[in-house]
Design an enzyme around this catalytic site. Structure first.
Site, PDB file in Angstrom:
ATOM      1  N   ARG A 194       0.841  -1.219   0.000  1.00  0.00           N
ATOM      2  CA  ARG A 194       0.000   0.000   0.000  1.00  0.00           C
ATOM      3  C   ARG A 194       0.870   1.260   0.000  1.00  0.00           C
ATOM      4  NH1 ARG A 194      -3.370  -3.709   2.534  1.00  0.00           N
ATOM      5  NH2 ARG A 194      -5.165  -4.090   1.172  1.00  0.00           N
ATOM      6  N   ASP A 235      -0.365  -6.444  -3.662  1.00  0.00           N
ATOM      7  CA  ASP A 235      -1.773  -6.118  -3.411  1.00  0.00           C
ATOM      8  C   ASP A 235      -2.294  -5.319  -4.601  1.00  0.00           C
ATOM      9  OD1 ASP A 235      -4.312  -5.497  -2.039  1.00  0.00           O
ATOM     10  OD2 ASP A 235      -3.243  -6.182  -0.257  1.00  0.00           O
ATOM     11  N   HIS A 281      -7.056  -9.434  -4.077  1.00  0.00           N
ATOM     12  CA  HIS A 281      -6.012  -8.407  -3.889  1.00  0.00           C
ATOM     13  C   HIS A 281      -4.976  -8.507  -5.017  1.00  0.00           C
ATOM     14  CE1 HIS A 281      -7.268  -6.788   0.020  1.00  0.00           C
ATOM     15  NE2 HIS A 281      -7.653  -8.011   0.309  1.00  0.00           N
ATOM     16  N   GLU A 303     -10.422 -12.095   1.411  1.00  0.00           N
ATOM     17  CA  GLU A 303     -11.268 -11.101   0.747  1.00  0.00           C
ATOM     18  C   GLU A 303     -11.318 -11.248  -0.776  1.00  0.00           C
ATOM     19  OE1 GLU A 303     -10.893  -7.480   3.956  1.00  0.00           O
ATOM     20  OE2 GLU A 303      -9.386  -7.520   2.392  1.00  0.00           O
ATOM     21  N   TRP A 305      -7.497 -14.052  11.268  1.00  0.00           N
ATOM     22  CA  TRP A 305      -7.530 -12.588  11.364  1.00  0.00           C
ATOM     23  C   TRP A 305      -8.911 -12.053  11.650  1.00  0.00           C
ATOM     24  CZ3 TRP A 305      -9.781  -8.847   8.016  1.00  0.00           C
ATOM     25  CH2 TRP A 305     -10.396  -9.353   6.845  1.00  0.00           C
ATOM     26  N   TYR A 359      -4.316  -5.812  15.330  1.00  0.00           N
ATOM     27  CA  TYR A 359      -4.269  -4.906  14.166  1.00  0.00           C
ATOM     28  C   TYR A 359      -3.680  -3.565  14.568  1.00  0.00           C
ATOM     29  CZ  TYR A 359      -5.827  -7.838  10.445  1.00  0.00           C
ATOM     30  OH  TYR A 359      -5.845  -8.801   9.473  1.00  0.00           O
ATOM     31  N   ASP A 403      -2.737  -1.293  12.815  1.00  0.00           N
ATOM     32  CA  ASP A 403      -3.132  -0.157  11.975  1.00  0.00           C
ATOM     33  C   ASP A 403      -4.362   0.543  12.556  1.00  0.00           C
ATOM     34  OD1 ASP A 403      -4.710  -2.417  11.333  1.00  0.00           O
ATOM     35  OD2 ASP A 403      -5.043  -1.760   9.267  1.00  0.00           O
ATOM     36  N   GLU A 428      -2.412   1.209   4.448  1.00  0.00           N
ATOM     37  CA  GLU A 428      -3.228   2.160   3.675  1.00  0.00           C
ATOM     38  C   GLU A 428      -3.044   3.585   4.203  1.00  0.00           C
ATOM     39  OE1 GLU A 428      -4.335  -0.704   4.949  1.00  0.00           O
ATOM     40  OE2 GLU A 428      -5.953  -1.590   3.767  1.00  0.00           O
TER      41      GLU A 428
HETATM   42  C1  TNX Z   1      -8.138  -6.480   5.909  1.00  0.00           C
HETATM   43  S1  TNX Z   1      -6.370  -8.657   7.092  1.00  0.00           S
HETATM   44  C2  TNX Z   1      -7.194  -6.955   5.035  1.00  0.00           C
HETATM   45  C3  TNX Z   1      -6.150  -6.047   4.514  1.00  0.00           C
HETATM   46  C4  TNX Z   1      -6.375  -4.639   4.960  1.00  0.00           C
HETATM   47  C5  TNX Z   1      -6.759  -4.633   6.415  1.00  0.00           C
HETATM   48  C6  TNX Z   1      -6.906  -3.275   7.000  1.00  0.00           C
HETATM   49  C7  TNX Z   1      -6.550  -9.125   5.693  1.00  0.00           C
HETATM   50  C8  TNX Z   1      -6.193 -10.495   5.525  1.00  0.00           C
HETATM   51  N1  TNX Z   1      -7.042  -8.291   4.764  1.00  0.00           N
HETATM   52  O1  TNX Z   1      -6.119  -6.133   3.112  1.00  0.00           O
HETATM   53  O2  TNX Z   1      -5.214  -3.912   4.739  1.00  0.00           O
HETATM   54  O3  TNX Z   1      -7.975  -5.325   6.569  1.00  0.00           O
HETATM   55  O4  TNX Z   1      -7.054  -3.313   8.398  1.00  0.00           O
END
Ligand code: TNX
Length: 534
Positions: free
Chosen positions: A168, A197, A270, A333, A399, A424, A426, A476
């Protein structure tokens, strides 16, 4: 009591218990009466069979040089000489990463059965010295005293990790090295590099040069938060990548600190930067740019045989370069909209005799698992890889919740606990109005410290599958290395203790007391941590 005696008493206290502030806290520590004092004649000796003794001896001499100004001689010893740091082989009962450290007025002795243990003993020794030992310049008015102690120490978990996300926002390799130096100080031993990503592909792949020629660069970046009403962009190109030579340098830097790098190549989601570089990997006919904003994105890899082979070629270069046993393939995701609407994908699902898109993802992951296995590597993925069935040899990074980790452990998979709720880094660490822009969430220092990676209700066998824990620094909203340090520390100090120190010995008040002097160390190391709330 005689006033002078009292002074002696307090001075002794200050030299022993008063100044001992180890992070992470060791398993066992007993303080003695005397102290060892380093001077320009102190020698660092490794006795021949000390595992990795020569390397750790040199590491220690280098670490002590800037502040003391001493160039302590390093040599292979034969006798247990005085005025020396001795590195010895032994203490097998403390495992590969454990060590024994004993200090009296004559010498410091570090004993371990394997190289990481000896290295961690040296890290503890640095923390037993006055905090000024971490200064980069010679300090003249400090006596380099080490309080007499007996320490027997070893980690609770073998996986004590952090994740960096140069995809990112690119992170220059010098900053990654500094980050590893600070990790090693905390006895952390796994660094996951999120190398690909939607917003950037950061690893040179010899066979597919467009991945970095095109995929490593985006035209501009979103300004402000993704959830803001109107999206504005900065108009400034952003990018960068690590050449294979750079990565070899990082691998060597990591190895010297007993850190294993865990490369992550995201699939099937991603994937937009890779599809921007090689459009045939995607599902849509129109060309895609490298993404300039954040969020979950519909552009994922297709599942053609050519795409599988492409990604396996990439993994082959990754496997050749990174010596560690694990390769992370993401898996999170992966929105299935394009797979649902693609005629080619639907055809593929029928051909393979699969039920649906979830089964196709499981098949995709299984192909990668088999490929990595042939190369002697173990696949890791985010917990979505459990969906649709997963081989028991794969490692799951939980996660979305601790519960996902429980699910994986019960299914027979090994697990790394990396839940958003506790790891996390972040997320916001204070009031939103008082903090720089972050992705959201709320994860104060105390909550990180409160994490126990072993949830209730597991059998002993399932518990043993929990390899450890890892903190995530998704970037990010982390645009530069200073901000990265602000987000990472001191929360990563707390996570280091979660991962290292026996659960029954952990105490937040006590941690905060040790954190005071520990932050002085980070100050000397020019780490831009966030000051804890008063
Ligand atoms: C989810 S954790 C994501 C990341 C993002 C993050 C932001 C994960 C396996 N996927 O792509 O950066 O949330 O908190």
């Amino acid at each position: 009591m005689d006033a002078s005696l009292c002074l002696v008493y307090f001075a002794a206290c200050a030299a022993t218990a008063g100044t001992i502030a180890l992070v992470p806290a060791p398993e066992k520590l007993e303080s003695g009466e005397s102290a060892f004092i380093f001077d320009a004649d102190t020698r660092i000796l490794f006795l021949e069979d000390a595992p990795g003794g020569e390397a750790t001896a040199h590491f220690l001499a280098e670490a002590l040089r800037p502040a003391t100004g001493y160039s302590l001689p390093v040599s292979a010893g034969t006798a247990r000489d005085a005025n020396a740091v001795l590195l010895l082989s032994g203490a097998p009962e403390l495992g590969a990463e454990g060590y024994r450290l004993s200090v009296d007025s004559d010498r410091v002795t570090i004993t371990a059965s394997q190289a990481p243990g000896l290295f961690y003993g040296a890290q503890t020794l640095r923390q037993l010295l006055p905090v000024a030992i971490f200064r980069a310049e010679p300090v003249s008015d400090v006596e380099w005293t080490v309080p007499a102690v007996q320490i027997a120490d070893r980690p609770r978990f073998g996986w004590r990790g952090l994740l960096l996300d140069p995809a990112r926002h690119f992170i220059p390799k010098e900053s990654v090295k500094k980050f590893m130096d600070v990790m090693a100080l905390h006895k952390m031993n796994r660094l996951q590099l999120h190398l690909t990503d939607d917003q950037g592909w950061r690893m040179e792949i010899k066979k597919y040069p467009n991945l970095t020629e095109i995929g490593a660069w985006r035209a501009e970046t979103l300004v402000g938060h993704l959830s803001s009403e109107t999206h504005e962009f900065d108009g400034t190109p952003h990018g960068g990548f690590y050449t294979q030579e750079d990565l070899r340098e990082l691998v060597a830097h990591a190895a010297a600190r007993h850190i294993t790098l865990v490369p992550e190549i995201e699939m099937p989601g991603h994937a937009q930067a890779a599809i921007a570089a090689y459009p045939e990997l995607g599902n849509v006919s129109e060309p895609l740019p490298v993404l300039t904003k954040w969020g979950v994105n519909p552009n994922i890899f297709n599942a053609e045989e050519s795409t599988i082979l492409f990604l396996q070629d990439v993994l082959a270069e990754v496997a050749d370069l990174f010596p560690g046993p694990h390769i992370h393939i993401g898996g999170d995701e992966a929105v299935k909209d394009q797979w649902k609407s693609s005629e080619a994908i639907q055809q593929r699902i029928r051909e393979l005799g699969l039920e649906d898109e979830t089964a196709l993802q499981a098949w995709f992951i299984a192909r990668m698992n088999a490929f990595l296995k042939e190369r002697g590597k173990t696949l890791i993925g985010w917990d979505e890889i459990l969906d649709g069935g997963l081989g028991q040899d794969a490692v799951v990074m939980a996660w979305r919740s601790v519960e996902k980790g429980v699910e994986a452990a019960r299914a027979g998979n090994r697990v790394i606990m990396a839940p958003t709720q506790f790891t996390y880094l972040d997320y916001y660490q204070g009031k939103v109005q008082q903090e720089p822009l972050a992705i959201g969430g709320f994860l104060p220092l105390e909550r990180v410290y409160a994490f126990d990676p072993i949830p209730e209700g597991l059998t002993a066998e399932e518990e043993a599958r929990v390899l450890g824990t890892q903190g995530q620094l998704w970037s990010e909203y982390i645009p530069n290395p200073e901000h990265l340090e602000y987000m990472a520390f001191p929360r990563a100090c707390a996570l280091a203790e979660v991962a290292w120190t026996p659960q029954e010995q952990r105490n937040y008040e006590d941690f905060l007391e040790r954190l005071g002097p520990h932050l002085a160390r980070l100050d000397h190391l020019a780490v831009q941590y966030r000051p804890p709330d008063p």
